[in-house]
Design an enzyme around this catalytic site. Structure first.
Site, PDB file in Angstrom:
ATOM      1  N   ASP A  30       0.845  -1.188   0.000  1.00 20.06           N
ATOM      2  CA  ASP A  30       0.000   0.000   0.000  1.00 20.06           C
ATOM      3  C   ASP A  30       0.884   1.243   0.000  1.00 20.06           C
ATOM      4  O   ASP A  30       1.911   1.271   0.682  1.00 20.06           O
ATOM      5  CB  ASP A  30      -0.906  -0.004   1.242  1.00 20.06           C
ATOM      6  CG  ASP A  30      -2.023   1.009   1.161  1.00 20.06           C
ATOM      7  OD1 ASP A  30      -1.734   2.222   1.231  1.00 20.06           O
ATOM      8  OD2 ASP A  30      -3.187   0.594   1.026  1.00 20.06           O
ATOM      9  N   ILE A  31       0.501   2.267  -0.768  1.00 19.77           N
ATOM     10  CA  ILE A  31       1.315   3.487  -0.829  1.00 19.77           C
ATOM     11  C   ILE A  31       1.166   4.355   0.422  1.00 19.77           C
ATOM     12  O   ILE A  31       1.952   5.266   0.637  1.00 19.77           O
ATOM     13  CB  ILE A  31       1.018   4.324  -2.091  1.00 19.77           C
ATOM     14  CG1 ILE A  31      -0.433   4.787  -2.123  1.00 19.77           C
ATOM     15  CG2 ILE A  31       1.390   3.557  -3.343  1.00 19.77           C
ATOM     16  CD1 ILE A  31      -0.721   5.830  -3.181  1.00 19.77           C
ATOM     17  N   ASN A  87     -13.164  -2.703   1.612  1.00 26.06           N
ATOM     18  CA  ASN A  87     -14.130  -1.615   1.655  1.00 26.06           C
ATOM     19  C   ASN A  87     -15.051  -1.734   0.443  1.00 26.06           C
ATOM     20  O   ASN A  87     -14.580  -2.000  -0.661  1.00 26.06           O
ATOM     21  CB  ASN A  87     -13.412  -0.263   1.645  1.00 26.06           C
ATOM     22  CG  ASN A  87     -12.441  -0.119   2.789  1.00 26.06           C
ATOM     23  OD1 ASN A  87     -12.710  -0.547   3.898  1.00 26.06           O
ATOM     24  ND2 ASN A  87     -11.291   0.452   2.522  1.00 26.06           N
ATOM     25  N   GLN A  94     -14.610   2.827  -0.150  1.00 29.32           N
ATOM     26  CA  GLN A  94     -13.881   2.210  -1.256  1.00 29.32           C
ATOM     27  C   GLN A  94     -13.470   3.313  -2.217  1.00 29.32           C
ATOM     28  O   GLN A  94     -14.311   3.966  -2.816  1.00 29.32           O
ATOM     29  CB  GLN A  94     -14.748   1.169  -1.979  1.00 29.32           C
ATOM     30  CG  GLN A  94     -14.003   0.464  -3.086  1.00 29.32           C
ATOM     31  CD  GLN A  94     -14.864  -0.571  -3.807  1.00 29.32           C
ATOM     32  OE1 GLN A  94     -16.060  -0.678  -3.589  1.00 29.32           O
ATOM     33  NE2 GLN A  94     -14.229  -1.337  -4.669  1.00 29.32           N
ATOM     34  N   HIS A 100     -10.474  -5.355  -3.806  1.00 30.19           N
ATOM     35  CA  HIS A 100      -9.142  -5.487  -3.217  1.00 30.19           C
ATOM     36  C   HIS A 100      -9.264  -5.755  -1.729  1.00 30.19           C
ATOM     37  O   HIS A 100     -10.233  -5.360  -1.082  1.00 30.19           O
ATOM     38  CB  HIS A 100      -8.274  -4.246  -3.477  1.00 30.19           C
ATOM     39  CG  HIS A 100      -8.834  -2.952  -2.992  1.00 30.19           C
ATOM     40  ND1 HIS A 100      -9.871  -2.289  -3.620  1.00 30.19           N
ATOM     41  CD2 HIS A 100      -8.488  -2.176  -1.938  1.00 30.19           C
ATOM     42  CE1 HIS A 100     -10.134  -1.163  -2.981  1.00 30.19           C
ATOM     43  NE2 HIS A 100      -9.315  -1.079  -1.946  1.00 30.19           N
ATOM     44  N   HIS A 102      -7.133  -5.405   1.812  1.00 29.21           N
ATOM     45  CA  HIS A 102      -6.008  -4.866   2.571  1.00 29.21           C
ATOM     46  C   HIS A 102      -5.576  -5.943   3.560  1.00 29.21           C
ATOM     47  O   HIS A 102      -6.415  -6.500   4.279  1.00 29.21           O
ATOM     48  CB  HIS A 102      -6.424  -3.622   3.364  1.00 29.21           C
ATOM     49  CG  HIS A 102      -6.790  -2.451   2.541  1.00 29.21           C
ATOM     50  ND1 HIS A 102      -5.900  -1.437   2.255  1.00 29.21           N
ATOM     51  CD2 HIS A 102      -7.954  -2.121   1.937  1.00 29.21           C
ATOM     52  CE1 HIS A 102      -6.507  -0.525   1.518  1.00 29.21           C
ATOM     53  NE2 HIS A 102      -7.759  -0.914   1.310  1.00 29.21           N
TER      54      HIS A 102
END
Length: 114
Positions: A30-31, A87, A94, A100, A102
């Protein structure tokens, strides 16, 4: 889907820090990490969210959860525990309309998550 951020990441059009890849899914860091370990696992097939999971694509989701368990074991956080979050929709926060998950680990997860 040509304008989807995650589809572009999967295609290599946008750089990412890859954690794992196979024929069905792609995992990357994750960024904006919310835990010492925080990566996303996404299906390579564009599925909008959990709400779009159906009989035809459900096996991909099952595969993703098997990959998450495998990575948790290989990366050493299966024992202490971790959190998997998806989400769904605007109220669920989301921000990218591509299914996706996490995966967060490396700290105690509080409840409620917020």
């Amino acid at each position: 889907m040509s304008d989807c951020l995650f589809c572009k990441i999967i295609a290599g059009e946008i750089p990412s820090s890859k954690v794992y890849e196979d024929d069905l899914c792609y995992a990357f860091h994750d960024i904006s990490p919310q835990a010492p370990t925080h990566f996303l696992v996404v299906p390579k097939e564009h599925i909008q969210s959990v709400s779009a999971v159906n009989d035809e694509n459900a096996r991909i989701v099952g595969h993703i959860f098997a990959v998450i368990a495998k990575l948790a074991d290989e990366l050493g956080f299966a024992g202490p525990g971790y959190r998997v979050v998806s989400n769904i929709g605007q109220a669920g926060q989301q921000t990218v309309p591509h299914l996706h998950f996490h995966v967060l680990a490396g700290r105690d997860m509080t409840w409620p998550p917020g």
